[in-house]
Motif scaffolding. Sequence first.
Motif, PDB file in Angstrom:
ATOM      1  N   LEU A  26      -7.714  -8.197  -2.582  1.00 40.59           N
ATOM      2  CA  LEU A  26      -7.467  -6.799  -1.904  1.00 40.59           C
ATOM      3  C   LEU A  26      -8.837  -6.572  -1.214  1.00 40.59           C
ATOM      4  CD1 LEU A  26      -6.387  -4.215  -1.728  1.00 40.59           C
ATOM      5  CD2 LEU A  26      -7.182  -3.605  -3.756  1.00 40.59           C
ATOM      6  N   ILE A  27      -9.983  -6.834  -1.540  1.00 40.66           N
ATOM      7  CA  ILE A  27     -11.291  -6.576  -0.934  1.00 40.66           C
ATOM      8  C   ILE A  27     -11.189  -7.323   0.516  1.00 40.66           C
ATOM      9  CG2 ILE A  27     -13.640  -6.858  -0.841  1.00 40.66           C
ATOM     10  CD1 ILE A  27     -13.602  -6.578  -3.925  1.00 40.66           C
ATOM     11  N   GLU A  28     -10.593  -8.524   0.613  1.00 43.44           N
ATOM     12  CA  GLU A  28     -10.911  -9.449   1.773  1.00 43.44           C
ATOM     13  C   GLU A  28      -9.667  -8.646   2.630  1.00 43.44           C
ATOM     14  OE1 GLU A  28      -9.437 -13.925   3.232  1.00 43.44           O
ATOM     15  OE2 GLU A  28      -9.685 -13.421   1.008  1.00 43.44           O
ATOM     16  N   SER A  29      -8.308  -8.076   2.143  1.00 42.99           N
ATOM     17  CA  SER A  29      -7.516  -7.630   3.145  1.00 42.99           C
ATOM     18  C   SER A  29      -7.943  -6.283   3.712  1.00 42.99           C
ATOM     19  CB  SER A  29      -6.142  -7.448   2.426  1.00 42.99           C
ATOM     20  OG  SER A  29      -5.522  -8.355   1.632  1.00 42.99           O
ATOM     21  N   LEU A  30      -8.564  -5.470   2.838  1.00 47.17           N
ATOM     22  CA  LEU A  30      -9.078  -4.471   3.304  1.00 47.17           C
ATOM     23  C   LEU A  30     -10.229  -4.586   4.470  1.00 47.17           C
ATOM     24  CD1 LEU A  30      -9.129  -2.113   0.277  1.00 47.17           C
ATOM     25  CD2 LEU A  30      -7.584  -1.889   2.103  1.00 47.17           C
ATOM     26  N   ASN A  31     -11.065  -5.450   4.172  1.00 51.84           N
ATOM     27  CA  ASN A  31     -12.158  -5.860   5.182  1.00 51.84           C
ATOM     28  C   ASN A  31     -11.837  -6.230   6.425  1.00 51.84           C
ATOM     29  OD1 ASN A  31     -14.247  -5.160   3.266  1.00 51.84           O
ATOM     30  ND2 ASN A  31     -14.672  -7.168   2.644  1.00 51.84           N
ATOM     31  N   GLY A  32     -10.343  -6.943   6.326  1.00 51.76           N
ATOM     32  CA  GLY A  32      -9.731  -7.188   7.690  1.00 51.76           C
ATOM     33  C   GLY A  32      -8.907  -6.263   8.518  1.00 51.76           C
ATOM     34  N   ALA A  33      -8.968  -5.088   7.708  1.00 51.04           N
ATOM     35  CA  ALA A  33      -8.002  -4.068   8.366  1.00 51.04           C
ATOM     36  C   ALA A  33      -9.075  -3.275   9.596  1.00 51.04           C
ATOM     37  CB  ALA A  33      -7.743  -3.040   7.286  1.00 51.04           C
ATOM     38  N   SER A  34      -8.084  -3.234  10.748  1.00 49.59           N
ATOM     39  CA  SER A  34      -9.029  -2.942  11.837  1.00 49.59           C
ATOM     40  C   SER A  34      -8.854  -1.416  12.178  1.00 49.59           C
ATOM     41  CB  SER A  34      -8.794  -3.758  13.011  1.00 49.59           C
ATOM     42  OG  SER A  34      -7.345  -3.810  13.324  1.00 49.59           O
ATOM     43  N   SER A  35      -7.655  -0.818  12.179  1.00 54.21           N
ATOM     44  CA  SER A  35      -7.354   0.352  12.809  1.00 54.21           C
ATOM     45  C   SER A  35      -7.725   1.482  11.457  1.00 54.21           C
ATOM     46  CB  SER A  35      -6.139   0.498  13.483  1.00 54.21           C
ATOM     47  OG  SER A  35      -4.604   0.148  12.596  1.00 54.21           O
ATOM     48  N   SER A  36      -7.104   2.762  11.987  1.00 55.14           N
ATOM     49  CA  SER A  36      -7.236   3.724  10.892  1.00 55.14           C
ATOM     50  C   SER A  36      -5.983   3.491   9.888  1.00 55.14           C
ATOM     51  CB  SER A  36      -7.062   5.067  11.612  1.00 55.14           C
ATOM     52  OG  SER A  36      -5.800   5.080  12.432  1.00 55.14           O
ATOM     53  N   TRP A  37      -5.002   3.087  10.329  1.00 53.81           N
ATOM     54  CA  TRP A  37      -3.945   3.006   9.395  1.00 53.81           C
ATOM     55  C   TRP A  37      -3.663   1.850   8.864  1.00 53.81           C
ATOM     56  CZ3 TRP A  37      -0.975  -1.254  10.949  1.00 53.81           C
ATOM     57  CH2 TRP A  37      -1.173  -1.515  12.201  1.00 53.81           C
ATOM     58  N   GLY A  38      -4.934   0.609   9.188  1.00 47.20           N
ATOM     59  CA  GLY A  38      -4.895  -0.697   8.631  1.00 47.20           C
ATOM     60  C   GLY A  38      -5.253  -0.760   7.070  1.00 47.20           C
ATOM     61  N   PRO A  39      -6.088   0.224   6.811  1.00 50.97           N
ATOM     62  CA  PRO A  39      -6.062   0.035   5.197  1.00 50.97           C
ATOM     63  C   PRO A  39      -5.064   0.490   4.218  1.00 50.97           C
ATOM     64  CG  PRO A  39      -8.187   0.891   6.548  1.00 50.97           C
ATOM     65  CD  PRO A  39      -7.073   0.742   7.467  1.00 50.97           C
ATOM     66  N   GLY A  40      -4.458   1.320   4.718  1.00 50.31           N
ATOM     67  CA  GLY A  40      -3.141   1.682   3.831  1.00 50.31           C
ATOM     68  C   GLY A  40      -2.288   0.828   3.999  1.00 50.31           C
ATOM     69  N   ARG A  41      -2.184   0.024   5.235  1.00 46.23           N
ATOM     70  CA  ARG A  41      -0.918  -0.944   5.174  1.00 46.23           C
ATOM     71  C   ARG A  41      -1.418  -2.252   4.493  1.00 46.23           C
ATOM     72  NH1 ARG A  41       2.535  -2.146   9.266  1.00 46.23           N
ATOM     73  NH2 ARG A  41       2.775   0.108   9.199  1.00 46.23           N
ATOM     74  N   ALA A  42      -2.828  -2.626   4.456  1.00 48.57           N
ATOM     75  CA  ALA A  42      -3.256  -3.751   3.796  1.00 48.57           C
ATOM     76  C   ALA A  42      -3.037  -3.436   2.279  1.00 48.57           C
ATOM     77  CB  ALA A  42      -4.696  -3.790   4.152  1.00 48.57           C
ATOM     78  N   LEU A  43      -3.205  -2.181   1.857  1.00 47.06           N
ATOM     79  CA  LEU A  43      -2.966  -1.855   0.233  1.00 47.06           C
ATOM     80  C   LEU A  43      -1.527  -1.976  -0.196  1.00 47.06           C
ATOM     81  CD1 LEU A  43      -4.128  -0.688  -2.504  1.00 47.06           C
ATOM     82  CD2 LEU A  43      -3.730   1.570  -1.665  1.00 47.06           C
ATOM     83  N   GLU A  44      -0.576  -1.440   0.810  1.00 44.04           N
ATOM     84  CA  GLU A  44       0.815  -1.781   0.587  1.00 44.04           C
ATOM     85  C   GLU A  44       1.084  -3.203   0.467  1.00 44.04           C
ATOM     86  OE1 GLU A  44       5.015  -0.432   2.617  1.00 44.04           O
ATOM     87  OE2 GLU A  44       3.059   0.454   3.293  1.00 44.04           O
ATOM     88  N   ASN A  45       0.654  -3.954   1.174  1.00 45.28           N
ATOM     89  CA  ASN A  45       1.088  -5.388   1.215  1.00 45.28           C
ATOM     90  C   ASN A  45       0.512  -6.009   0.181  1.00 45.28           C
ATOM     91  OD1 ASN A  45       2.188  -5.015   3.790  1.00 45.28           O
ATOM     92  ND2 ASN A  45       0.714  -5.816   4.973  1.00 45.28           N
ATOM     93  N   TRP A  46      -0.567  -5.670  -0.378  1.00 48.03           N
ATOM     94  CA  TRP A  46      -1.436  -6.158  -1.588  1.00 48.03           C
ATOM     95  C   TRP A  46      -0.398  -5.845  -2.503  1.00 48.03           C
ATOM     96  CZ3 TRP A  46      -3.596  -3.740  -5.537  1.00 48.03           C
ATOM     97  CH2 TRP A  46      -4.123  -4.571  -6.684  1.00 48.03           C
ATOM     98  N   VAL A  47      -0.037  -4.651  -2.801  1.00 47.83           N
ATOM     99  CA  VAL A  47       0.729  -4.358  -4.032  1.00 47.83           C
ATOM    100  C   VAL A  47       1.922  -4.961  -3.915  1.00 47.83           C
ATOM    101  CG1 VAL A  47       1.921  -2.249  -4.804  1.00 47.83           C
ATOM    102  CG2 VAL A  47      -0.257  -1.800  -4.023  1.00 47.83           C
ATOM    103  N   HIS A  48       2.682  -5.256  -3.062  1.00 50.94           N
ATOM    104  CA  HIS A  48       3.954  -5.824  -3.100  1.00 50.94           C
ATOM    105  C   HIS A  48       3.780  -7.225  -3.253  1.00 50.94           C
ATOM    106  CE1 HIS A  48       6.711  -2.899  -1.708  1.00 50.94           C
ATOM    107  NE2 HIS A  48       5.820  -2.361  -0.965  1.00 50.94           N
ATOM    108  N   GLY A  49       2.661  -7.712  -3.451  1.00 52.34           N
ATOM    109  CA  GLY A  49       2.265  -9.209  -3.542  1.00 52.34           C
ATOM    110  C   GLY A  49       2.065  -9.407  -4.874  1.00 52.34           C
TER     111      GLY A  49
END
Length: 291
Positions: A26-49
Amino acid sequence: MKRLQSLLRRLERFPHTLVPKSILRLIESLNGASSSWGPGRALENWVHGQPWRKALPLPFQIEVPIFYEDARGQQRTSGMHYVLLPHEILGTFYQFEAADLMMKLTGGPGALAEFWSHEQTTEWFRNHPILRVTDPNFVIPFRLFGDGAESSRKQKFEILTLVLPVVSHANRSSATMDTRILISCMSGTYCNHYSRTRILETIAWSFEALSTGKYPRCDPWGRPFTAQYHPHRMRLAGKRIAGNYVGVLEAFQGDQDFIRILFSPSRFFPGNFAAIIAGHVNGFIKMTTPS
């Protein structure tokens, strides 16, 4: 989201052998999120996995009326609202490969029978169409808790939660995370009598399914599930939800405003939620309110 990111940054400084691999991903995904909506999308993808995501049912989508005001005055439109269905929560907990999840509902061996032993002398229990004929070891009680909540921006929400009384009774715990499951959350800006009615009708229908122990064949308004309309629910229709287990609405819980909303004589629609549940428990409605 900012608080979560701040917490994860602190965890990132820990030795990685002490941090679960899923959190590191999750930390790696959030660190790689670039835009303002990126962290939310990264968290959603992590939860689904995550494997535990399978322990939660797919939310039931309903269309609700929404009223708002603008320069033209009061306007009406509609929007989609999502509800976690109580009977599907029981079903996914039962099917999930983790025994401790069902214990969250049953309280552990013997807890259900011990819980109901305190109710057996009450008129409510003796007249209950399910409790009087069913082994108490297989009857799971649920309470419907209604309350308001405020966000950090002072926006109000109306929430509905399943309370698990047998767990708090067995473990002598009242911790929110141990004994409650959030099933509906709607902005107070848009929540009104009409949208609330739609939500409560859906929950009442789900409790009817819980009482039979079988997945329903139709939606709350009689439309059958088909290959085009909720196909995954069509495949479950008529099957047992959780083996021999059934569920009952043990009580309503909330402040005076919530109880007034549920049972006000001025309710505007026929066959209101109180009447639906009254039929479910043979006319005896047990309610609890915080002291």
